[in-house]
Design a protein around this motif. Structure first.
Motif, short mmCIF file in Angstrom:
data_model
loop_
_atom_site.label_atom_id
_atom_site.label_comp_id
_atom_site.label_asym_id
_atom_site.label_seq_id
_atom_site.Cartn_x
_atom_site.Cartn_y
_atom_site.Cartn_z
N HIS A 1 -5.32 8.15 16.76
CA HIS A 1 -6.41 7.22 17.06
C HIS A 1 -7.72 7.94 17.39
N ASP A 2 -7.68 8.83 18.35
CA ASP A 2 -8.92 9.41 18.87
C ASP A 2 -9.49 10.51 17.99
N ILE A 3 -8.65 11.14 17.17
CA ILE A 3 -9.12 12.24 16.35
C ILE A 3 -9.19 11.86 14.88
N GLU A 4 -8.14 11.21 14.38
CA GLU A 4 -8.09 10.88 12.96
C GLU A 4 -8.68 9.51 12.64
N GLY A 5 -8.85 8.67 13.66
CA GLY A 5 -9.51 7.39 13.44
C GLY A 5 -8.66 6.27 12.89
N PHE A 6 -7.33 6.39 12.97
CA PHE A 6 -6.47 5.30 12.54
C PHE A 6 -6.56 4.15 13.53
N THR A 7 -6.41 2.91 13.05
CA THR A 7 -6.41 1.75 13.93
C THR A 7 -5.05 1.62 14.61
N HIS A 8 -5.00 0.76 15.64
CA HIS A 8 -3.72 0.52 16.31
C HIS A 8 -2.69 -0.01 15.32
N ALA A 9 -3.12 -0.92 14.44
CA ALA A 9 -2.19 -1.49 13.47
C ALA A 9 -1.65 -0.42 12.52
N GLU A 10 -2.52 0.47 12.06
CA GLU A 10 -2.09 1.53 11.15
C GLU A 10 -1.12 2.48 11.85
N ILE A 11 -1.40 2.80 13.10
CA ILE A 11 -0.50 3.67 13.85
C ILE A 11 0.85 2.99 14.04
N GLY A 12 0.82 1.70 14.33
CA GLY A 12 2.07 0.96 14.46
C GLY A 12 2.91 1.01 13.20
N GLU A 13 2.24 0.86 12.04
CA GLU A 13 2.96 0.92 10.77
C GLU A 13 3.60 2.29 10.58
N MET A 14 2.88 3.34 10.93
CA MET A 14 3.40 4.70 10.73
C MET A 14 4.57 5.01 11.65
N LEU A 15 4.49 4.54 12.90
CA LEU A 15 5.50 4.90 13.89
C LEU A 15 6.57 3.84 14.07
N GLY A 16 6.46 2.75 13.32
CA GLY A 16 7.50 1.72 13.38
C GLY A 16 7.47 0.88 14.63
N ILE A 17 6.27 0.63 15.16
CA ILE A 17 6.11 -0.17 16.37
C ILE A 17 4.99 -1.19 16.14
N PRO A 18 4.96 -2.28 16.90
CA PRO A 18 3.86 -3.24 16.75
C PRO A 18 2.52 -2.61 17.12
N GLY A 19 1.45 -3.14 16.56
CA GLY A 19 0.13 -2.63 16.87
C GLY A 19 -0.20 -2.72 18.35
N GLY A 20 0.26 -3.79 19.01
CA GLY A 20 0.02 -3.93 20.44
C GLY A 20 0.71 -2.85 21.25
N THR A 21 1.89 -2.45 20.80
CA THR A 21 2.60 -1.36 21.47
C THR A 21 1.86 -0.04 21.28
N ALA B 1 0.84 -1.20 0.00
CA ALA B 1 0.00 0.00 0.00
C ALA B 1 0.87 1.25 0.00
N PHE B 2 0.68 2.10 -0.98
CA PHE B 2 1.47 3.32 -1.07
C PHE B 2 1.21 4.24 0.12
N GLY B 3 -0.04 4.32 0.57
CA GLY B 3 -0.38 5.21 1.67
C GLY B 3 0.37 4.89 2.95
N ALA B 4 0.47 3.60 3.28
CA ALA B 4 1.18 3.21 4.49
C ALA B 4 2.66 3.56 4.39
N TRP B 5 3.24 3.31 3.23
CA TRP B 5 4.65 3.64 2.98
C TRP B 5 4.86 5.15 3.09
N LEU B 6 3.99 5.91 2.46
CA LEU B 6 4.09 7.37 2.50
C LEU B 6 3.93 7.89 3.92
N ASN B 7 2.95 7.39 4.66
CA ASN B 7 2.72 7.89 6.01
C ASN B 7 3.93 7.68 6.91
N ARG B 8 4.63 6.58 6.71
CA ARG B 8 5.84 6.35 7.51
C ARG B 8 6.91 7.38 7.18
N ILE B 9 7.05 7.71 5.89
CA ILE B 9 8.03 8.71 5.48
C ILE B 9 7.64 10.08 6.04
#
Length: 211
Positions: free
Chosen positions: A170-190, A103-111
């Motif tokens: 999460h609370d404002i933009e509505g990203f899931t834990h997994a999506e946030i993990g992908e963006m910040l380079g951490i597991p979804g559980g973290t 997914a390009f969006g996930a790759w871009l968001n991390r950058i």
């Protein structure tokens, strides 16, 4: 989903978001197959072939969420716009390293997260007064008016970059834990755990609001 690590991401790994080898392994294990629209596939193909229309289309598709990611890390509209522009520039320069099956969006968001964290690190003074009204909305109690808004702005500004990022994403933009993990380079559980602790810190900072 696509990941950006120190070898792939222009600008290096996210500042202050180091992960242990175990966390990295768990994060890789949690990757799930993603569905990519035909439109995005075609735009990626064009962009990788050097057609500017392709990358312009990708900007159009992803700029709103890219801005949300940047704004969750930096505190001003101007800094968020700078981070998004820098993120798109880095992504354009690294297109040859992008895997079109991801997914390009996930790759871009991390950058973009990398770019925003780089910018946040360079900012010695944060201006809490310039947080957008939309950031305060989910927390607002109309009966408390401007006092709550001002206290919330100050409280969010006092959180660490990572704590503020997870709670806003999460609370404002509505990203899931997994999506946030992908963006910040951490597991979804973290990311889930970080969100819990960030909310606790925010409550402490706002604790005497009704006193």
């Amino acid at each position: 989903m696509a990941r950006i690590d120190s070898a792939d991401a222009p600008g290096g790994p996210p500042v202050g978001l180091e992960q242990s080898p175990g966390e990295s392994h768990l994060s890789q294990q949690s990757s799930q197959p993603v569905r990519i629209s035909d439109e995005e596939k075609e735009l990626v193909r064009l962009a990788r072939a050097g057609d500017d229309r392709g990358f312009a289309g990708l900007v159009r598709l992803h700029q709103r969420r890219a801005y949300a990611v940047a704004r969750s890390i930096v505190l001003t509209h101007e800094d968020a716009e700078d981070a998004v522009q820098e993120g798109f520039l880095r992504a354009h320069q690294a297109l040859d390293r992008f895997d079109p099956s991801q997914a390009f969006g996930a790759w871009l968001n991390r950058i973009v997260a990398n770019a925003a964290l780089d910018l946040a690190r360079r900012r010695k003074v944060r201006n809490a007064e310039e947080l957008s009204d939309t950031m305060a909305t989910p927390f607002r109690d109309p009966a408390e008016g401007d006092e709550l808004r001002e206290r919330l702005k100050a409280a969010l500004a006092k959180l660490s970059d990572r704590a503020r990022s997870v709670i806003v994403l999460h609370d404002i933009e509505g990203f899931t834990h997994a999506e946030i993990g992908e963006m910040l380079g951490i597991p979804g559980g973290t990311a889930r755990s970080d969100l819990h602790h960030a909310r606790q810190k925010l409550r402490v900072l706002l604790g005497n609001l009704r006193d």
